[in-house]
Design a protein around this motif. Sequence first.
Motif, PDB file in Angstrom:
ATOM      1  N   ARG A  17      63.490   8.019  31.605  1.00  0.00           N
ATOM      2  CA  ARG A  17      62.318   8.081  30.750  1.00  0.00           C
ATOM      3  C   ARG A  17      61.082   8.205  31.642  1.00  0.00           C
ATOM      4  NH1 ARG A  17      62.578   2.788  27.889  1.00  0.00           N
ATOM      5  NH2 ARG A  17      60.812   3.484  26.649  1.00  0.00           N
ATOM      6  N   PRO A  18      60.075   8.965  31.160  1.00  0.00           N
ATOM      7  CA  PRO A  18      58.924   9.213  32.037  1.00  0.00           C
ATOM      8  C   PRO A  18      57.970   8.023  32.093  1.00  0.00           C
ATOM      9  CG  PRO A  18      58.626  10.322  29.937  1.00  0.00           C
ATOM     10  CD  PRO A  18      60.009   9.704  29.898  1.00  0.00           C
ATOM     11  N   LEU A  19      57.156   8.048  33.141  1.00  0.00           N
ATOM     12  CA  LEU A  19      56.040   7.122  33.284  1.00  0.00           C
ATOM     13  C   LEU A  19      54.818   7.757  32.625  1.00  0.00           C
ATOM     14  CD1 LEU A  19      54.716   4.634  34.817  1.00  0.00           C
ATOM     15  CD2 LEU A  19      54.223   6.282  36.651  1.00  0.00           C
ATOM     16  N   GLY A  20      54.071   7.024  31.840  1.00  0.00           N
ATOM     17  CA  GLY A  20      52.805   7.512  31.286  1.00  0.00           C
ATOM     18  C   GLY A  20      51.679   7.218  32.263  1.00  0.00           C
ATOM     19  N   ILE A  21      50.918   8.253  32.623  1.00  0.00           N
ATOM     20  CA  ILE A  21      49.761   8.045  33.513  1.00  0.00           C
ATOM     21  C   ILE A  21      48.535   8.544  32.780  1.00  0.00           C
ATOM     22  CG2 ILE A  21      48.695   8.580  35.721  1.00  0.00           C
ATOM     23  CD1 ILE A  21      51.381   9.030  36.907  1.00  0.00           C
ATOM     24  N   LEU A  22      47.511   7.699  32.687  1.00  0.00           N
ATOM     25  CA  LEU A  22      46.308   8.160  32.009  1.00  0.00           C
ATOM     26  C   LEU A  22      45.046   7.659  32.686  1.00  0.00           C
ATOM     27  CD1 LEU A  22      46.154   6.502  28.450  1.00  0.00           C
ATOM     28  CD2 LEU A  22      47.558   5.705  30.284  1.00  0.00           C
ATOM     29  N   ALA A  23      43.978   8.430  32.415  1.00  0.00           N
ATOM     30  CA  ALA A  23      42.631   8.090  32.861  1.00  0.00           C
ATOM     31  C   ALA A  23      41.708   8.454  31.705  1.00  0.00           C
ATOM     32  CB  ALA A  23      42.273   8.892  34.114  1.00  0.00           C
ATOM     33  N   ALA A  24      40.458   8.015  31.794  1.00  0.00           N
ATOM     34  CA  ALA A  24      39.518   8.356  30.725  1.00  0.00           C
ATOM     35  C   ALA A  24      38.989   9.781  30.908  1.00  0.00           C
ATOM     36  CB  ALA A  24      38.361   7.354  30.707  1.00  0.00           C
ATOM     37  N   LEU A  25      38.617  10.119  32.125  1.00  0.00           N
ATOM     38  CA  LEU A  25      37.905  11.379  32.400  1.00  0.00           C
ATOM     39  C   LEU A  25      38.676  12.201  33.430  1.00  0.00           C
ATOM     40  CD1 LEU A  25      34.348   9.791  32.724  1.00  0.00           C
ATOM     41  CD2 LEU A  25      35.231  11.126  30.796  1.00  0.00           C
ATOM     42  N   PRO A  26      38.540  13.536  33.408  1.00  0.00           N
ATOM     43  CA  PRO A  26      39.342  14.360  34.319  1.00  0.00           C
ATOM     44  C   PRO A  26      39.127  14.037  35.792  1.00  0.00           C
ATOM     45  CG  PRO A  26      37.830  15.722  32.967  1.00  0.00           C
ATOM     46  CD  PRO A  26      37.717  14.317  32.483  1.00  0.00           C
ATOM     47  N   GLN A  27      37.902  13.691  36.174  1.00  0.00           N
ATOM     48  CA  GLN A  27      37.637  13.405  37.595  1.00  0.00           C
ATOM     49  C   GLN A  27      38.457  12.212  38.074  1.00  0.00           C
ATOM     50  OE1 GLN A  27      35.442  13.756  35.163  1.00  0.00           O
ATOM     51  NE2 GLN A  27      33.612  14.869  35.803  1.00  0.00           N
ATOM     52  N   GLU A  28      38.835  11.328  37.133  1.00  0.00           N
ATOM     53  CA  GLU A  28      39.542  10.109  37.516  1.00  0.00           C
ATOM     54  C   GLU A  28      41.036  10.350  37.747  1.00  0.00           C
ATOM     55  OE1 GLU A  28      37.310   6.487  35.402  1.00  0.00           O
ATOM     56  OE2 GLU A  28      37.814   8.065  33.990  1.00  0.00           O
ATOM     57  N   LEU A  29      41.514  11.522  37.367  1.00  0.00           N
ATOM     58  CA  LEU A  29      42.932  11.850  37.573  1.00  0.00           C
ATOM     59  C   LEU A  29      43.176  12.549  38.897  1.00  0.00           C
ATOM     60  CD1 LEU A  29      44.544  13.308  34.323  1.00  0.00           C
ATOM     61  CD2 LEU A  29      45.111  11.168  35.489  1.00  0.00           C
ATOM     62  N   GLY A  30      42.112  13.019  39.547  1.00  0.00           N
ATOM     63  CA  GLY A  30      42.284  13.781  40.780  1.00  0.00           C
ATOM     64  C   GLY A  30      43.084  15.046  40.513  1.00  0.00           C
ATOM     65  N   ASP A  31      43.997  15.368  41.461  1.00  0.00           N
ATOM     66  CA  ASP A  31      44.766  16.621  41.379  1.00  0.00           C
ATOM     67  C   ASP A  31      46.159  16.409  40.796  1.00  0.00           C
ATOM     68  OD1 ASP A  31      42.659  17.909  42.668  1.00  0.00           O
ATOM     69  OD2 ASP A  31      43.477  17.427  44.648  1.00  0.00           O
ATOM     70  N   LEU A  32      46.310  15.398  39.984  1.00  0.00           N
ATOM     71  CA  LEU A  32      47.658  15.028  39.537  1.00  0.00           C
ATOM     72  C   LEU A  32      48.350  16.149  38.759  1.00  0.00           C
ATOM     73  CD1 LEU A  32      49.522  12.580  39.686  1.00  0.00           C
ATOM     74  CD2 LEU A  32      48.656  11.867  37.457  1.00  0.00           C
ATOM     75  N   ILE A  33      47.603  16.794  37.879  1.00  0.00           N
ATOM     76  CA  ILE A  33      48.245  17.840  37.064  1.00  0.00           C
ATOM     77  C   ILE A  33      48.571  19.066  37.937  1.00  0.00           C
ATOM     78  CG2 ILE A  33      47.935  19.357  35.046  1.00  0.00           C
ATOM     79  CD1 ILE A  33      46.147  17.009  33.917  1.00  0.00           C
ATOM     80  N   GLU A  34      47.699  19.372  38.893  1.00  0.00           N
ATOM     81  CA  GLU A  34      47.985  20.477  39.821  1.00  0.00           C
ATOM     82  C   GLU A  34      49.224  20.144  40.663  1.00  0.00           C
ATOM     83  OE1 GLU A  34      44.947  19.214  39.298  1.00  0.00           O
ATOM     84  OE2 GLU A  34      44.129  20.950  38.248  1.00  0.00           O
ATOM     85  N   ALA A  35      49.338  18.894  41.085  1.00  0.00           N
ATOM     86  CA  ALA A  35      50.511  18.492  41.883  1.00  0.00           C
ATOM     87  C   ALA A  35      51.786  18.632  41.044  1.00  0.00           C
ATOM     88  CB  ALA A  35      50.347  17.052  42.374  1.00  0.00           C
ATOM     89  N   MET A  36      51.690  18.285  39.781  1.00  0.00           N
ATOM     90  CA  MET A  36      52.840  18.422  38.878  1.00  0.00           C
ATOM     91  C   MET A  36      53.199  19.900  38.721  1.00  0.00           C
ATOM     92  SD  MET A  36      52.962  17.259  34.881  1.00  0.00           S
ATOM     93  CE  MET A  36      53.394  15.546  34.995  1.00  0.00           C
ATOM     94  N   ARG A  37      52.176  20.738  38.544  1.00  0.00           N
ATOM     95  CA  ARG A  37      52.411  22.181  38.374  1.00  0.00           C
ATOM     96  C   ARG A  37      53.145  22.738  39.585  1.00  0.00           C
ATOM     97  NH1 ARG A  37      49.769  24.260  34.530  1.00  0.00           N
ATOM     98  NH2 ARG A  37      47.886  23.037  34.771  1.00  0.00           N
ATOM     99  N   ALA A  38      52.716  22.323  40.774  1.00  0.00           N
ATOM    100  CA  ALA A  38      53.332  22.843  42.000  1.00  0.00           C
ATOM    101  C   ALA A  38      54.767  22.335  42.161  1.00  0.00           C
ATOM    102  CB  ALA A  38      52.484  22.424  43.206  1.00  0.00           C
TER     103      ALA A  38
END
Length: 268
Positions: A17-38
């Motif tokens: 089962r996945p881990l849920g990761i969240l932040a309020a604003l995009p700047q607070e997530l850093g490059d997480l979604i780009e890292a996932m895409r790669a």
Amino acid sequence: MSAGVGNGNGGAPHSHRPLGILAALPQELGDLIEAMRAESGVRTITHGQRDYHLGTVHGAPCVVTLARVGKVAAAATVSALIHAFDVDAVVFTGVAGGVGAEVRVGDIVVADALLQHDLDASPLFPRFEVPLLGVSRFAADVALADQLAAACERFVAEAGAASAARFGTREPRVHRGLIISGDQFVASAAGVEALRAALPDALAVEMEGAAIAQVCHEYGVPCAVVRTISDTADDHAPASFVSFLTEIAGVYSNAILTRFLDTRGAAL
Ligand code: ADE
């Protein structure tokens, strides 16, 4: 309702089962979604006006999303993570205002407990207590908070001095303790003093964490919150918050989450 994610991996044997990761604003997530895409590619599902990004980061299956700002937004988002995306735990990352006397801009606070500082149904219930639940302080999951704190300590040991030099902050210190949340951006000496007087052990103030912790408590889902200090919740807070958010928050988030997910992914 379910967004059809089930147990994460299309029902494949040995799926996690996945881990849920969240932040309020995009700047607070850093490059997480780009890292996932790669690493794995990203499947994005829109649900209740939020985009949920599904994939793997550092070997760990994750659902990553933005809660937006405030307790209601956070509660709604984490509820969807639990019910539509079947996450097995939740990590919230972002910035906060420093409240504790020793907590400075650039430090990191990992919550041991979270409380809603603006919740007051007195005299019917004690100040800060969630009516009918009988809880005012929601405990973070100890193992998850320990793993996050260990990731923060590794970041400070490996890159703390360089990051302090780069950003003109002091070398970051990692604190553990109480984070308080409310639907207010605290930005005055009087405001932060009032919080200190009411809650002397509070280390940091933000606008989402305790709402996440309450929902996770009610559904029995482990959660943890890590916050980098962007300001000290006084009259300088708005300017300090904006420059920290723009220039530093994502760098810290990347540094902490990379180390945390590396350990988690390796353990799977
Ligand atoms: N998040 C970051 N700084 C904050 C502050 N001063 N008040 C509330 N939330 C915050």
